[in-house]
Enzyme design. Structure first.
Site, short mmCIF file in Angstrom:
data_model
loop_
_atom_site.label_atom_id
_atom_site.label_comp_id
_atom_site.label_asym_id
_atom_site.label_seq_id
_atom_site.Cartn_x
_atom_site.Cartn_y
_atom_site.Cartn_z
N HIS A 304 -49.52 11.31 51.61
CA HIS A 304 -48.53 11.04 50.58
C HIS A 304 -49.02 11.47 49.20
O HIS A 304 -48.22 11.81 48.35
CB HIS A 304 -48.07 9.58 50.61
N GLU A 540 -41.17 28.83 66.97
CA GLU A 540 -42.25 27.89 66.71
C GLU A 540 -43.19 27.79 67.90
O GLU A 540 -44.21 27.12 67.85
CB GLU A 540 -41.69 26.48 66.47
N ASP A 564 -45.31 24.61 63.12
CA ASP A 564 -45.48 24.37 64.55
C ASP A 564 -46.09 25.58 65.25
O ASP A 564 -46.92 25.42 66.16
CB ASP A 564 -44.14 24.02 65.21
N CYS A 611 -39.69 29.73 57.66
CA CYS A 611 -39.31 28.48 56.98
C CYS A 611 -40.43 27.45 57.06
O CYS A 611 -40.25 26.30 56.67
CB CYS A 611 -38.00 27.93 57.51
C1 PEP Z 1 -42.11 24.42 61.22
O1 PEP Z 1 -42.52 23.95 62.28
O2 PEP Z 1 -42.71 25.32 60.60
C2 PEP Z 1 -40.89 23.88 60.59
C3 PEP Z 1 -40.38 24.44 59.51
O3 PEP Z 1 -40.33 22.79 61.17
P1 PEP Z 1 -40.87 21.29 60.90
O4 PEP Z 1 -41.92 21.39 59.84
O5 PEP Z 1 -39.67 20.52 60.48
O6 PEP Z 1 -41.38 20.92 62.24
MG MG Z 2 -41.20 22.67 63.45
#
Ligand code: PEP
Ligand code: MG
Length: 680
Positions: A304, A540, A564, A611
């Site tokens: 955090h 992922e 991921d 992302c």
């Molecule tokens: C990722 O795995 O990179 C992703 C954007 O999804 P999350 O972080 O929500 O698992």
């Molecule tokens: Mg993810």
């Protein structure tokens, strides 16, 4: 009064999650509800009380319900326990294999931790920027009530008054954090409120006081006893609860004793905070004008403190060697959020260079913010979409202000977590619609529900899993719960009429999963009389990256979830702070999978974006551009910075850089390559 005898069949008994599910359910009824486990009795509306029952698999419980709604309450409790309290009913016949002894976590090899210079420590960057300033060793003020309470007698009324003030403080903190869009922080204070209002705490304190104990002692001992019981349950989620309990306990004690937050142990001039760890209450107690940055021994980039530092725009380094705690207060230190280094006792030249770097960074940020709305076009004319990651309407509003040209990832989990029933289609529709309307014509990529495994939902039945990250997560969970999935898809499709919504499926591992999801979507489009919606998948899982050219024949776009993808490629739990330093998405193995994904997409005229967190890493941006990425989606504060960086790059020069990166042996080599070639 109604009562019921029932056996707990959950594999690990009434541990954190099922206990919380039970308490949340019970709180909805007016009746008094008690649970007996042998001689032990618990107030079923108190999480602490239920946990201290110590009910394991096979425990016989007696439930007593007394009140107007006793019949409904008992029926619902019975059915919830029988269906596994959100964990599913474990198969009776299948014996649980005994767990192999926990392997010793491998030490990070010396060369990875070894500082390049004797006065440099390597940590993990948690928030960008450079801070230079005097060290402030933060040590949580330990309250010894024996020392400070001499002659102070606290009455029951004064305790009640302190609890009311603590409640007010926590509500204010929760409100402030929500206003600033800091949801993770807000949730922490909300959990603290839940603990403060736990009836078990006040009842135990009252009982102790009736036996003659002073309120101070009674409160302190009750908190410590409960925290110890909770910590001893050996559940990682619960051990965080024990820390939270102590944090709440200290807050109330300080109010009772009139100890001001603004005391000697807080900085009164600009400093770099150095600490083993910081609790949420510690962090918010600092005057932000006096904090230049954070340097923390414990915690990973998702802790955090890291979240808070990013939200405040302050540099932060985590996972730093604990020798940092030996530095003297007021000695100078340089922390660099760009490469995760901490330089102590800097030489004159080092200070000078760091000051230069800091000034450049501040200027860079100023210019980037000023030009946030200009497009991200490279110096040789290639436009890259720079969009934001959002988890709420307020994130989307901020993304617009920061110059994002859309939302590349709308995490919809926020609508589903921390509740006892699923959100209705209408509830979802209203939220998606307000986000679609806010963004107008700009695209919003709505990721369908990505929960399961480590993030179970109490209102859907799930089997307990040994390896939740390898279990029923993401699209796998949704395909197995078609009602839940269809409801979400309908809500998105209906909301899409009011803006420009695209759909993205998470954790897709093969084409069959995509086809099944797409088929459901197509059927709903026909039912709702809506034209074909663009639908892509997240990449992922390594299998999806390796099969990208096959997937791209049917899928509309790819967005690479590097958080991921890195976890699964390197076989390293993304939440494990011990591995944080090695969890680097610039590892050539991950880069090769990214390259394969982009190549696969382009072969069939599709686009590919990123992302995950890697998309805003200044060392990764040039490589990703060199590999041909079409879109970068990131945490909103990074949007202007990445746009500015792109404007200073030439794709023609980055292609060979990217090819060289693919040939490197380690993530560190990749970072060094970028640093050298781009003079970063
Ligand atoms: C990722 O795995 O990179 C992703 C954007 O999804 P999350 O972080 O929500 O698992
Ligand atoms: Mg993810």
């Amino acid at each position: 009064m109604k009562q019921l005898e029932i056996t707990i069949n959950n594999e690990t008994g009434l541990h954190a999650r099922p206990a919380k599910t039970l308490v949340n359910l019970v709180k909805q009824f007016k009746s008094d509800i008690l649970i007996w486990h042998g001689e032990k009795k618990a107030n079923a509306k108190s999480l602490i009380s239920v946990l201290t029952l110590g009910a394991s698999k096979g425990s016989q419980l007696k439930i007593e319900v007394n009140g107007d709604d006793e019949e409904t309450a008992l029926a619902q409790i019975e059915s919830a326990i029988l269906s596994g309290l959100g964990e599913g009913e474990p198969p009776e016949t299948q014996a649980k294999p005994s767990a192999p002894p926990a392997p010793k976590v491998a030490e990070i090899p010396i060369e990875d931790k070894k500082p390049a210079k004797a006065n440099v420590l390597q940590g993990v960057s948690a928030a960008p920027g450079i801070a230079i300033g005097p060290v402030f060793q933060f040590q949580r003020q330990e309250i010894s009530i024996n020392e400070v309470s001499e002659g102070v007698v606290i009455s029951w009324e004064r305790l009640q008054d302190a609890l009311a003030r603590a409640r007010q403080q926590l509500e204010n903190l929760n409100h402030q954090m929500t206003e600033k869009g800091m949801k993770a922080e807000a949730a922490i204070f909300d959990a603290h409120l839940g603990l403060l209002e736990d009836p078990e705490l006040t009842e135990t304190v009252q009982a102790r006081m009736q036996k003659g104990q002073d309120a101070l002692k009674a409160w302190e001992e009750t908190i410590e006893d409960s925290a110890m019981v909770v910590a001893a349950l050996n559940d990682p989620i619960l051990s965080a609860r024990a820390d939270d309990l102590r944090d709440v306990g200290r807050r109330v004690l300080k109010i009772m004793l009139g100890i001001d937050d603004k005391n000697d142990s807080l900085p009164d001039k600009p400093v770099v905070i150095v600490a083993r760890e910081l609790s949420p209450s510690d962090t918010v107690s600092f005057n932000k004008d006096f904090v230049l940055g954070f340097c923390i021994v414990n915690g990973g980039p998702t802790s955090h403190t890291a979240i808070l530092a990013r939200a405040l725009g302050l540099p932060a380094i985590v996972s730093v060697d604990e020798s940092i705690l030996k530095l003297k207060n007021d000695s100078y230190i340089i922390i660099s959020g760009s490469d995760g280094t901490v330089t102590f006792n800097p030489s004159h030249d080092e200070l000078h260079a760091a000051e230069q770097e800091r000034n450049n960074w501040i200027e860079k940020r100023r210019v980037a913010l000023e030009q946030a709305n200009a497009p991200a076009i490279t110096a040789d004319g290639r436009e890259v979409e720079v969009v934001g990651n959002a988890g709420s309407l307020s994130d989307a509003q901020k993304a617009l202000k920061m110059g994002a040209t859309g939302i590349g990832l709308l995490r919809t989990e926020f609508l589903f977590l921390e509740r006892t029933t699923a959100p209705t289609e209408e509830e979802q529709y209203n939220v998606y619609r307000s986000i679609a309307e806010t963004m107008g014509k700009l695209p919003v990529i709505v990721r369908t529900l990505d929960v399961g495994g480590d993030k179970p939902l109490p209102y859907i039945e799930m089997q307990r899993e040994e390896n939740p990250f390898l279990g029923e997560r993401g699209i796998r969970l949704c395909l197995n719960r078609p009602d839940l999935f269809r409801q979400q898809l309908r809500a998105i499709l209906r909301a899409g009429v009011h803006g420009n919504l695209l759909i993205m499926f998470p954790m897709v591992g093969d084409i069959e999963e995509y086809r099944r999801a797409r088929l459901m979507l197509d059927e709903l489009q026909i039912e709702l009389n809506i034209p074909r919606v663009v639908a892509g998948i997240m990449i992922e899982v390594p299998s999806a990256a390796l099969m990208a050219d096959v997937l791209a024949r049917e899928v509309d776009f790819f967005s690479i979830g590097t958080n991921d993808l890195t976890q699964y490629t390197l076989a390293m739990d993304r939440a494990n702070p011990t591995l944080a330093a090695k969890q680097d998405g610039l590892h050539p193995a991950v880069l090769r999978l990214i390259a394969k994904t982009i190549e696969g997409a382009h072969k069939h005229g599709k686009w590919a974006g990123i992302c995950g967190e890697l998309g805003s890493d200044p060392y990764a941006v040039p490589i990703l551009l060199g590999l041909g990425i079409d879109e970068l989606s990131m945490n909103v504060p990074s949007v202007p910075l990445v746009k500015a960086q792109i404007r200073g790059l030439k794709v023609s020069e980055l292609q060979s850089l990217a090819q060289q990166a693919l040939e490197c042996s380690t993530a560190r080599e990749v970072r060094e390559l970028v640093k050298k070639q781009l003079s970063m």
